[in-house]
Design a protein around this motif. Structure first.
Motif, short mmCIF file in Angstrom:
data_model
loop_
_atom_site.label_atom_id
_atom_site.label_comp_id
_atom_site.label_asym_id
_atom_site.label_seq_id
_atom_site.Cartn_x
_atom_site.Cartn_y
_atom_site.Cartn_z
N SER A 135 48.09 28.86 42.26
CA SER A 135 47.00 28.60 41.66
C SER A 135 46.11 29.46 41.92
N LEU A 136 45.95 29.81 43.32
CA LEU A 136 45.04 30.77 43.80
C LEU A 136 45.33 32.08 43.15
N LEU A 137 46.71 32.45 43.20
CA LEU A 137 47.09 33.91 42.66
C LEU A 137 46.80 33.97 41.36
N SER A 138 46.72 32.75 40.47
CA SER A 138 46.59 32.97 39.06
C SER A 138 44.86 33.38 39.09
N PHE A 139 44.21 32.80 39.93
CA PHE A 139 42.82 33.14 39.76
C PHE A 139 42.22 34.56 40.36
N LEU A 140 43.21 35.36 40.76
CA LEU A 140 42.98 36.67 41.56
C LEU A 140 42.48 37.78 40.50
N PRO A 141 43.15 37.76 39.44
CA PRO A 141 42.75 38.77 38.37
C PRO A 141 41.43 38.31 37.71
N LEU A 142 41.22 37.17 37.55
CA LEU A 142 39.98 36.86 37.29
C LEU A 142 38.52 37.12 38.02
N ILE A 143 38.89 37.20 39.36
CA ILE A 143 38.04 37.29 40.41
C ILE A 143 38.05 38.83 40.50
N LEU A 144 38.90 39.69 40.21
CA LEU A 144 38.92 41.06 40.45
C LEU A 144 38.41 41.69 39.06
N MET A 145 38.40 41.05 37.85
CA MET A 145 37.66 41.38 36.83
C MET A 145 36.27 41.29 37.07
N PHE A 146 35.53 39.90 37.52
CA PHE A 146 34.25 39.86 37.87
C PHE A 146 33.81 40.80 38.52
#
Length: 113
Positions: A19-30
């Motif tokens: 679940s943490l890895l699934s949020f990683l692209p969102l964090i990188l895009m922000f």
């Protein structure tokens, strides 16, 4: 039975990590959005604010509508621009201080007129 419980334990252990890895692209895009859009816009706003605060009587400026003139009077929120001379009279326009886009070098209006 032993094998299926082992798979269940490995899936439960990988749950929080996945679940943490699934949020990683969102964090990188922000992060990319912040450095490409938000931060430069904040910098431009700060530069514009300091430019508007440093305006003085006699400065030659261009307002938001493309109106070019010399500052005749300055108030807290408004400035009076002298945009033309008609004999011994002048044509003055009142604009908001925030409407000033650019400060021109001295003598620029003589080249334009």
């Amino acid at each position: 039975m032993v094998i299926s419980s082992a798979f269940a334990q490995s899936a439960a252990a990988a749950g929080p990590e996945s679940s943490l890895l699934s949020f990683l692209p969102l964090i990188l895009m922000f992060g990319v959005l912040y450095f490409l859009a938000i931060r430069p816009q904040m910098k431009r706003q700060k530069e514009h604010k300091t430019m508007v605060e440093s305006l003085q009587k006699g400065d030659e400026v261009v307002a938001a509508g493309g109106l070019a003139g010399r500052i005749a009077k300055i108030n807290d929120a408004y400035i009076t621009l002298e945009i033309a001379e008609l004999g011994d009279k002048t044509v003055d326009v009142v604009v908001q201080r925030a409407a000033v886009q650019t400060v021109l070098p001295k003598g620029s209006l003589k080249d334009i007129r």
